[in-house]
Scaffold this motif. Structure first.
Motif, PDB file in Angstrom:
ATOM      1  N   ASP A 159       0.832  -1.200   0.000  1.00  0.00           N
ATOM      2  CA  ASP A 159       0.000   0.000   0.000  1.00  0.00           C
ATOM      3  C   ASP A 159       0.870   1.254   0.000  1.00  0.00           C
ATOM      4  O   ASP A 159       0.585   2.220  -0.707  1.00  0.00           O
ATOM      5  N   ALA A 160       1.901   1.265   0.825  1.00  0.00           N
ATOM      6  CA  ALA A 160       2.843   2.390   0.914  1.00  0.00           C
ATOM      7  C   ALA A 160       4.200   1.808   1.285  1.00  0.00           C
ATOM      8  O   ALA A 160       4.367   1.326   2.402  1.00  0.00           O
ATOM      9  N   PRO A 161       5.180   1.838   0.381  1.00  0.00           N
ATOM     10  CA  PRO A 161       6.452   1.157   0.642  1.00  0.00           C
ATOM     11  C   PRO A 161       7.470   1.966   1.432  1.00  0.00           C
ATOM     12  O   PRO A 161       8.599   1.534   1.584  1.00  0.00           O
ATOM     13  N   MET A 162       7.118   3.147   1.932  1.00  0.00           N
ATOM     14  CA  MET A 162       8.055   3.985   2.677  1.00  0.00           C
ATOM     15  C   MET A 162       7.417   4.429   3.991  1.00  0.00           C
ATOM     16  O   MET A 162       6.256   4.820   4.018  1.00  0.00           O
ATOM     17  N   HIS A 163       8.197   4.381   5.073  1.00  0.00           N
ATOM     18  CA  HIS A 163       7.705   4.860   6.360  1.00  0.00           C
ATOM     19  C   HIS A 163       8.849   5.456   7.157  1.00  0.00           C
ATOM     20  O   HIS A 163      10.019   5.103   6.973  1.00  0.00           O
TER      21      HIS A 163
END
Length: 696
Positions: free
Chosen positions: A188-192
């Motif tokens: 869903d979102a590969p960066m955090h």
């Protein structure tokens, strides 16, 4: 009574006994904490129950069981908790840093080791842990949960390397990215962003993913950055099947890249502006990039990209070969063969040729013609960021990591703009002059973890070959001049020991290499071809020799000897990599059997000159050989180098290393110096692999 460090599974008091028994049979825990509400907080009171007691009871709900009252002090994402008997001051979830006997927050012992934990859960409510012996179900939804702290029982990584404790009282901002091979899973979102406290456990971040395609073995990479420097890469493997099934044993889970042990203080890491990892992905290459911003976006999770490059290994190798051929042709310019200083016309034409091949290589990596609209948009953002930092900063730092690539890339040659006029080339746009490049491999990252202890004398050891070069109407012994200049410099310093030999064997090379801070090779060399190299360097060498005037060619006695004797197909050395000192031929196959060690983790300078075939391959040859011996950094050339230029470049390089400068600062300065002052672009042929901050 068990120790307060024991893990206990959280169950709400209203849970039916039958449900509780089914859960504990799957989780394999020994203790339970029964809470009044389904969603307890740290600091809440709970009832401690042994699982054995639960299994022997006949109550309807677990809240009816009698036990010991305890206080929950730490809650983990897998619904387990740490507890203690005495009450504590309530604290924020995922920010526990210990308490003292008064109930105030206190840091844990300074020797507490913290690792990166990675666990996979089902996207259920409440979530359950995915067993390491279970496959992923096609179209299944999962949560990958990551934190840094004490090793957790649910983590897939059993042998993670500890992160050092930062010497700061403030949280450090880390950046976490995830990627996988192909499109087998979709994130869903590969960066955090993850905030690392000075001590104790970090909060837990979560990456949601969907199993998208069936595959037997899918690698998934977790990259952890600080100051946009890659610290660790965790590699997890999964199998995706139409429906979930059992595996006979867990798949591979390991730390595939680590550069943390040497950072006693994470906060002191020199910031990078981009960290780029290139990984083989079947016939194509995957590029994972992290950088501080993306255009005008301020969302941290957008500060990076993971993209499969639509360029195959053969195409990339061809572009690299064209760049090296161009460099090699430039070395045969008459002025450059006579010495280090060229003519203005030669510099202008040489830079133009290099800019053209440099732009082709740049386009292949960062503007490939086969990119999808999404890929093109991501790469456009990356190119914009590169231009932004180049305009705003002097010598911005880039980190490039090669993983599983057989051949290196001549990164210093990359040129971002197409050119069609020799007068329009801007030397400051070549990456080798524009950026502070740090090019790493997994092995070199390990070598960089601990710098050697200081010693009073700077030890320089290695070997030379006597190069005699026709200059004007005479033949000059360039090696003798180079030796004399180095000896004069070392004597003037007073704290330098210079030991460059003409011969070497198993007995003598061991002591020579083991105590050297710099291993310097100013000699002939030969690199065996790799399967991805389609060139015929020996034929090209002979062709260039044949083009020389007879009067000039006859003066190159050593080159004629190589051409006529040592490069004959019948010579077994022609199929092996080797170094040629004045009195010794040192094949790589022998060197690798001699048990050599680089105990000082030196910088290795491979100034291999007047040779037919020299390639900076990463799968074989001298770069992986010296990195496996422990070198912190290795400087090599993209093609055989001219003896006069190699001597001048090596002299200035060693002198600046002796002043305590870092390799990452020296090389761009030397390239610009020789282009601007000596009208010679051959400094762009040198590529450095290793820690850009390495000094001696």
């Amino acid at each position: 009574m068990v120790a307060p460090s024991a893990l206990a599974l959280i169950l709400p008091a209203g849970m039916p006994l039958a449900t509780a028994l089914m859960i504990v049979n799957q989780r394999h825990v020994d203790w339970l904490v029964i809470t009044p509400t389904p969603n307890p907080k740290e600091g809440d009171a709970a009832t401690l129950i042994a699982v054995a007691e639960l299994k022997q009871s006949n109550v309807s709900v677990v809240g009816a069981l009698a036990g010991v009252t305890v206080t929950i002090i730490r809650i983990f994402p897998d619904r387990t908790a740490h507890w203690q008997s005495d009450p504590v001051v309530p604290k924020h979830t995922d920010d526990y840093r210990g308490t003292d006997e008064t109930g105030t927050v206190a840091p844990p012992p300074t020797n507490q080791l913290r690792v990166i934990n990675a666990a996979l859960y089902y996207a259920d409510d409440p979530p359950d842990l995915v067993a390491a012996t279970s496959t992923l179900a096609l179209a299944g939804r999962y949560h990958l949960r990551i934190n840094i702290g004490q090793r957790r029982s649910d983590s897939r990584i059993a042998t993670a390397e500890a992160l050092p404790t930062p010497e700061t009282n403030e949280d450090l901002p880390l950046f976490i990215s995830v990627s996988s091979k192909g499109q087998y899973v979709v994130f869903d979102a590969p960066m955090h962003h993850l905030s690392l406290p000075p001590s104790g456990d970090s909060q837990t971040i979560q990456f949601s993913l969907t199993a998208n395609q069936v595959i037997d073995d899918l690698p998934l990479w977790i990259n952890v950055y600080y100051n946009w420097t890659l610290l660790q890469t965790l590699e997890l493997h999964f199998k995706i099947t139409p429906v979930e099934s059992d595996l006979p044993e867990p798949l591979l889970a390991r730390v595939s890249y680590s550069r943390t042990a040497g950072f006693a203080d994470l906060a002191s890491i020199r910031p990078k502006q981009i960290s780029c990892t290139l990984t083989g992905d079947g016939e194509f290459y995957r590029m994972s990039v992290a950088w501080p911003a993306e255009g005008t976006s301020t969302r941290r999770e957008q500060r990076g990209l993971n993209v499969v490059l639509p360029i195959n290994a053969a195409s990339l190798s061809n572009e690299i070969l064209q760049a090296r051929n161009t460099l090699y042709d430039i070395t045969w310019q008459p002025s450059y063969r006579q010495g280090t200083r060229g003519k203005l016309a030669e510099r202008r034409e040489s830079l133009y040729q290099l800019a053209v091949v440099g732009n082709r290589l740049y386009a292949a990596l960062f503007a490939p013609s086969g990119a999808t609209a999404e890929q093109a948009a991501s790469l456009a953002a990356l190119r914009a960021w590169l231009e932004t930092i180049s305009a705003e900063q002097s010598l911005p730092a880039l980190q490039i990591i090669h993983q599983g690539m057989p051949s290196g890339v001549p990164w210093g040659l990359l040129y971002p703009e197409p050119v069609n006029d020799p007068n329009s080339v801007d030397l400051s746009k070549f990456w080798g002059c524009r950026y502070r490049l740090e090019i790493m491999t997994t092995q070199l990252a390990q070598n960089a973890q601990q710098a050697p202890s200081a010693q009073q004398q700077l030890q320089i050891g290695g070997g030379t070959y006597n190069f005699r070069v026709p200059i004007a109407d005479s033949v000059v012994d360039v090696t003798q001049q180079h030796r004399a200049a180095l000896q004069t410099w070392s004597a003037s310093r007073g704290n330098v020991t210079l030991d460059l030999r003409e011969a070497g064997d198993k007995t003598s090379l061991g002591p020579l290499f083991s105590q050297s801070d710099i291993v310097y090779m100013y000699c002939h060399g030969h690199t065996a071809k790799t399967p991805d190299d389609t060139s015929d360097w020996v034929a090209k060498f002979r062709d260039q020799m044949a083009r020389l005037d007879e009067g000039v060619r006859s003066k190159y006695s050593d080159l004629l000897s190589l051409s006529q004797k040592e490069y004959q197909p019948s010579d077994p050395n022609s199929s092996d990599s080797w170094l040629k000192w004045n009195q010794s031929l040192l094949p790589l196959r022998l060197l690798s059997q001699w048990g050599l060690k680089l105990e000082r983790k030196p910088l290795v300078i491979l100034n291999m000159c007047e040779s037919a075939q020299v390639l900076p391959t990463l799968s074989s040859g001298f770069i992986p050989f010296f990195s496996q011996l422990g070198a912190r950094g290795i400087l090599g050339t993209e093609c055989p180098m001219l003896a006069p230029f190699a001597a001048a470049f090596g002299q200035k390089l060693i002198e600046r290393l002796g002043l305590g400068e870092a390799m990452g600062d020296i090389l761009p300065a030397l390239r610009r110096y020789f282009i601007e002052e000596e009208r010679n672009p051959l400094g762009l042929a040198y590529t450095y692999y290793g820690d850009a901050d390495a000094k001696v």
